[in-house]
Write a protein that holds these residues in place. Structure first.
Motif, PDB file in Angstrom:
ATOM      1  N   ALA A 107       3.044   4.416   7.924  1.00 44.00           N
ATOM      2  CA  ALA A 107       3.272   4.620   6.492  1.00 44.00           C
ATOM      3  C   ALA A 107       2.310   3.769   5.683  1.00 44.00           C
ATOM      4  CB  ALA A 107       4.709   4.259   6.143  1.00 44.00           C
ATOM      5  N   LEU A 108       1.671   4.394   4.710  1.00 44.37           N
ATOM      6  CA  LEU A 108       0.845   3.672   3.742  1.00 44.37           C
ATOM      7  C   LEU A 108       1.714   3.333   2.544  1.00 44.37           C
ATOM      8  CD1 LEU A 108      -2.197   2.878   3.001  1.00 44.37           C
ATOM      9  CD2 LEU A 108      -2.117   4.924   1.548  1.00 44.37           C
ATOM     10  N   CYS A 109       1.764   2.057   2.205  1.00 48.00           N
ATOM     11  CA  CYS A 109       2.552   1.602   1.059  1.00 48.00           C
ATOM     12  C   CYS A 109       1.600   1.025   0.016  1.00 48.00           C
ATOM     13  CB  CYS A 109       3.562   0.547   1.482  1.00 48.00           C
ATOM     14  SG  CYS A 109       4.715   1.095   2.769  1.00 48.00           S
ATOM     15  N   THR A 110       1.645   1.566  -1.185  1.00 48.15           N
ATOM     16  CA  THR A 110       0.792   1.115  -2.279  1.00 48.15           C
ATOM     17  C   THR A 110       1.628   1.087  -3.560  1.00 48.15           C
ATOM     18  OG1 THR A 110       0.059   3.283  -3.072  1.00 48.15           O
ATOM     19  CG2 THR A 110      -1.131   2.369  -1.181  1.00 48.15           C
ATOM     20  N   LEU A 111       0.981   0.793  -4.653  1.00 50.48           N
ATOM     21  CA  LEU A 111       1.658   0.870  -5.952  1.00 50.48           C
ATOM     22  C   LEU A 111       1.497   2.247  -6.574  1.00 50.48           C
ATOM     23  CD1 LEU A 111       0.821  -2.658  -7.403  1.00 50.48           C
ATOM     24  CD2 LEU A 111       2.899  -1.893  -6.242  1.00 50.48           C
ATOM     25  N   GLY A 112       1.042   3.206  -5.759  1.00 43.13           N
ATOM     26  CA  GLY A 112       0.968   4.573  -6.254  1.00 43.13           C
ATOM     27  C   GLY A 112      -0.124   5.438  -5.660  1.00 43.13           C
ATOM     28  N   ALA A 113      -1.212   4.830  -5.233  1.00 47.13           N
ATOM     29  CA  ALA A 113      -2.351   5.607  -4.743  1.00 47.13           C
ATOM     30  C   ALA A 113      -2.178   5.990  -3.277  1.00 47.13           C
ATOM     31  CB  ALA A 113      -3.642   4.799  -4.910  1.00 47.13           C
ATOM     32  N   GLY A 114      -2.608   7.215  -2.936  1.00 45.81           N
ATOM     33  CA  GLY A 114      -2.674   7.627  -1.545  1.00 45.81           C
ATOM     34  C   GLY A 114      -3.952   7.116  -0.909  1.00 45.81           C
ATOM     35  N   ILE A 115      -4.122   7.349   0.380  1.00 44.61           N
ATOM     36  CA  ILE A 115      -5.293   6.839   1.086  1.00 44.61           C
ATOM     37  C   ILE A 115      -6.591   7.363   0.475  1.00 44.61           C
ATOM     38  CG2 ILE A 115      -5.222   8.677   2.827  1.00 44.61           C
ATOM     39  CD1 ILE A 115      -6.268   5.017   3.477  1.00 44.61           C
ATOM     40  N   ASP A 116      -6.597   8.603   0.019  1.00 43.19           N
ATOM     41  CA  ASP A 116      -7.818   9.184  -0.551  1.00 43.19           C
ATOM     42  C   ASP A 116      -8.092   8.690  -1.966  1.00 43.19           C
ATOM     43  OD1 ASP A 116      -8.266  10.659   1.757  1.00 43.19           O
ATOM     44  OD2 ASP A 116      -7.121  12.379   1.025  1.00 43.19           O
ATOM     45  N   LEU A 118      -7.422   5.464  -3.098  1.00 44.62           N
ATOM     46  CA  LEU A 118      -7.719   4.038  -3.208  1.00 44.62           C
ATOM     47  C   LEU A 118      -9.181   3.853  -3.598  1.00 44.62           C
ATOM     48  CD1 LEU A 118      -5.860   2.667  -0.054  1.00 44.62           C
ATOM     49  CD2 LEU A 118      -5.245   2.222  -2.445  1.00 44.62           C
ATOM     50  N   PRO A 119      -9.479   2.915  -4.481  1.00 40.46           N
ATOM     51  CA  PRO A 119     -10.880   2.699  -4.872  1.00 40.46           C
ATOM     52  C   PRO A 119     -11.688   2.089  -3.740  1.00 40.46           C
ATOM     53  CG  PRO A 119      -9.469   1.021  -5.836  1.00 40.46           C
ATOM     54  CD  PRO A 119      -8.550   2.020  -5.203  1.00 40.46           C
ATOM     55  N   ARG A 139     -11.377   5.711   6.056  1.00 37.41           N
ATOM     56  CA  ARG A 139     -12.027   5.252   4.833  1.00 37.41           C
ATOM     57  C   ARG A 139     -12.874   4.015   5.144  1.00 37.41           C
ATOM     58  NH1 ARG A 139     -10.013   5.995  -0.373  1.00 37.41           N
ATOM     59  NH2 ARG A 139     -11.784   4.635  -0.865  1.00 37.41           N
ATOM     60  N   PRO A 140     -14.116   4.217   5.616  1.00 39.17           N
ATOM     61  CA  PRO A 140     -14.963   3.068   5.983  1.00 39.17           C
ATOM     62  C   PRO A 140     -15.334   2.172   4.803  1.00 39.17           C
ATOM     63  CG  PRO A 140     -16.200   5.132   6.101  1.00 39.17           C
ATOM     64  CD  PRO A 140     -14.767   5.503   5.923  1.00 39.17           C
ATOM     65  N   ASP A 141     -15.068   2.630   3.579  1.00 38.94           N
ATOM     66  CA  ASP A 141     -15.402   1.826   2.405  1.00 38.94           C
ATOM     67  C   ASP A 141     -14.278   0.863   2.011  1.00 38.94           C
ATOM     68  OD1 ASP A 141     -13.856   4.117   1.790  1.00 38.94           O
ATOM     69  OD2 ASP A 141     -14.397   3.979  -0.330  1.00 38.94           O
ATOM     70  N   LEU A 142     -13.172   0.864   2.744  1.00 36.71           N
ATOM     71  CA  LEU A 142     -12.073  -0.048   2.451  1.00 36.71           C
ATOM     72  C   LEU A 142     -12.258  -1.369   3.197  1.00 36.71           C
ATOM     73  CD1 LEU A 142      -9.027   2.408   2.665  1.00 36.71           C
ATOM     74  CD2 LEU A 142     -10.314   1.710   0.628  1.00 36.71           C
ATOM     75  N   ARG A 143     -11.538  -2.392   2.764  1.00 42.40           N
ATOM     76  CA  ARG A 143     -11.497  -3.673   3.463  1.00 42.40           C
ATOM     77  C   ARG A 143     -10.116  -3.817   4.099  1.00 42.40           C
ATOM     78  NH1 ARG A 143     -11.634  -8.090  -0.191  1.00 42.40           N
ATOM     79  NH2 ARG A 143     -10.809  -6.658  -1.784  1.00 42.40           N
ATOM     80  N   VAL A 144     -10.073  -4.362   5.310  1.00 45.52           N
ATOM     81  CA  VAL A 144      -8.799  -4.531   6.010  1.00 45.52           C
ATOM     82  C   VAL A 144      -8.660  -5.985   6.431  1.00 45.52           C
ATOM     83  CG1 VAL A 144      -7.356  -3.803   7.941  1.00 45.52           C
ATOM     84  CG2 VAL A 144      -8.888  -2.151   6.852  1.00 45.52           C
ATOM     85  N   PHE A 162      -3.328  -7.491  -2.455  1.00 51.07           N
ATOM     86  CA  PHE A 162      -3.564  -6.343  -1.592  1.00 51.07           C
ATOM     87  C   PHE A 162      -3.296  -5.048  -2.357  1.00 51.07           C
ATOM     88  CE2 PHE A 162      -3.291  -9.676   1.467  1.00 51.07           C
ATOM     89  CZ  PHE A 162      -3.983  -9.246   2.586  1.00 51.07           C
ATOM     90  N   ASP A 163      -4.126  -4.057  -2.073  1.00 50.25           N
ATOM     91  CA  ASP A 163      -3.954  -2.749  -2.705  1.00 50.25           C
ATOM     92  C   ASP A 163      -3.056  -1.830  -1.880  1.00 50.25           C
ATOM     93  OD1 ASP A 163      -5.977  -2.923  -5.007  1.00 50.25           O
ATOM     94  OD2 ASP A 163      -7.183  -3.502  -3.274  1.00 50.25           O
ATOM     95  N   ALA A 164      -2.921  -2.128  -0.593  1.00 45.42           N
ATOM     96  CA  ALA A 164      -2.112  -1.289   0.294  1.00 45.42           C
ATOM     97  C   ALA A 164      -1.721  -2.088   1.522  1.00 45.42           C
ATOM     98  CB  ALA A 164      -2.888  -0.036   0.713  1.00 45.42           C
ATOM     99  N   VAL A 165      -0.616  -1.731   2.137  1.00 39.60           N
ATOM    100  CA  VAL A 165      -0.243  -2.239   3.458  1.00 39.60           C
ATOM    101  C   VAL A 165       0.185  -1.043   4.293  1.00 39.60           C
ATOM    102  CG1 VAL A 165       0.424  -4.534   2.651  1.00 39.60           C
ATOM    103  CG2 VAL A 165       2.147  -2.719   2.775  1.00 39.60           C
ATOM    104  N   VAL A 166       0.016  -1.161   5.594  1.00 37.53           N
ATOM    105  CA  VAL A 166       0.404  -0.087   6.508  1.00 37.53           C
ATOM    106  C   VAL A 166       1.495  -0.609   7.427  1.00 37.53           C
ATOM    107  CG1 VAL A 166      -0.370   1.614   8.199  1.00 37.53           C
ATOM    108  CG2 VAL A 166      -1.948   0.823   6.420  1.00 37.53           C
ATOM    109  N   LEU A 167       2.606   0.107   7.476  1.00 39.17           N
ATOM    110  CA  LEU A 167       3.765  -0.272   8.272  1.00 39.17           C
ATOM    111  C   LEU A 167       4.223   0.929   9.103  1.00 39.17           C
ATOM    112  CD1 LEU A 167       5.825  -1.996   5.428  1.00 39.17           C
ATOM    113  CD2 LEU A 167       4.469  -3.162   7.160  1.00 39.17           C
ATOM    114  N   ALA A 168       5.103   0.673  10.054  1.00 40.22           N
ATOM    115  CA  ALA A 168       5.691   1.767  10.822  1.00 40.22           C
ATOM    116  C   ALA A 168       6.762   2.450   9.988  1.00 40.22           C
ATOM    117  CB  ALA A 168       6.297   1.243  12.118  1.00 40.22           C
ATOM    118  N   ALA A 169       6.699   3.768   9.913  1.00 36.02           N
ATOM    119  CA  ALA A 169       7.711   4.517   9.172  1.00 36.02           C
ATOM    120  C   ALA A 169       9.099   4.298   9.767  1.00 36.02           C
ATOM    121  CB  ALA A 169       7.364   6.001   9.178  1.00 36.02           C
TER     122      ALA A 169
END
Length: 306
Positions: A107-116, A118-119, A139-144, A162-169
């Motif tokens: 699961a991608l968790c953000t304040l509203g933006a989907g993976i596509d 994200l800036p 998205r190779p242009d993201l930072r992790v 952080f702009d997003a976090v990824v967790l297990a659904a």
């Protein structure tokens, strides 16, 4: 009759263990057995060591303390997230049941933006090299960056740079927090970890058959076959949960289909293999894919070679 169920003290671990405890009590009642299950909280090194777990997790940091407690008769059974368990099962501990699996997706968790949406340069947090590599592949242009902590701590990173976090659904779902997910990745886009979404219940092989058989009755044959196949890939690759190795199996009738992926840490190269076979030969299907991946150079990808 009272059973002591050993669990980590985190909210998610207690929630998962509580679910299993209630299922055991219900299964016992259906057999006319008066049985209650109480939770026993076990502290693990991973709970007290705040450093990165990438190296520690390869030796089952969240598992060893629980198993030691079981063998020391401090509890009667254990519940783990199956993806955290080393692939080699100790002879002195029985994997008694793998209940029906929860959601396998990430699961991608953000304040509203989907993976596509994200800036470019957006900061994504995850404690999993597998997730990190696949985010970069998408998205190779993201930072992790790596993060640790419970679900609340990780979601709190969204208000801490952080702009997003990824967790297990599955974890979000069990906590009743699936609404915190902005986007659920299709398993084909981000292949899950072997065993993701599944729980394991462990007991000692010499446990009292009256209650041990109740525990064993919670086993789901399709889920067990799927995770056997997925973990067989890990075993052949000699990879732990710190390696960017992903595998997802499904069972349709008597047929099992397995998709495995190995990604380099930069997310720039990936190897994919898919195979089908009898669910009754799940380990064989997994080993076959594992050897194929090795032959295609998976070892170099796991080592981070570009």
């Amino acid at each position: 009759m009272k059973l002591r169920l050993g669990t980590r003290a985190s909210e998610l671990a207690r929630t998962q263990s509580g679910m299993v405890a209630r299922d055991i009590e219900a299964a016992a009642a259906a057999r006319g057995i008066d049985l209650t299950v109480e939770l026993v909280h076990i502290t693990t090194e991973g709970d007290v060591n705040r450093a990165s777990l990438v190296g520690l997790s390869q030796t089952g940091v969240f598992v060893n303390a629980l198993r030691d407690a079981l063998l020391a008769d401090e509890c009667d059974l254990l519940v783990h997230s199956l993806k955290d368990i080393p692939v080699e099962q100790p002879a002195e501990i029985e994997l008694a049941a793998v209940p029906p699996r929860e959601d396998v997706r990430d699961a991608l968790c953000t304040l509203g933006a989907g993976i596509d949406d994200l800036p470019a340069g957006a900061l994504v947090g995850t404690g999993s090299p597998r997730r990190a590599a696949q985010v970069l592949a998408l998205r190779p242009d993201l930072r992790v960056e790596g993060i640790r902590g419970n679900v609340d701590t990780r979601l709190g990173k969204l208000h801490d740079g952080f702009d997003a976090v990824v967790l297990a659904a599955a974890g979000l779902s069990r906590l009743g927090r699936l609404d915190d997910a902005t986007e659920l990745f299709a398993p084909e886009a981000m292949v899950p970890a072997p065993g993701q979404g599944a729980l394991s219940i462990e007991i000692r092989p010499d446990a009292d058959p009256e209650w041990a058989d109740v525990v064993r009755s919670l086993d789901d044959a399709d889920t067990r076959a799927a995770v056997i196949a997925e973990r067989a890939v890990l075993q052949v690759l000699e990879a732990g949960c710190a390696a960017p190795v992903a595998a997802h199996a499904t069972v349709d009738g008597a047929t099992l289909t397995l998709h495995a992926r190995v990604v380099n840490t930069a997310g720039t190269l990936a190897l994919n293999e898919t195979a089908s076979g009898p669910a009754a030969q799940a380990a064989s299907v997994g080993r076959r894919i594992g050897h194929t991946l090795l032959g295609r150079g998976a070892g170099r990808l796991m080592g981070g070679t570009p």
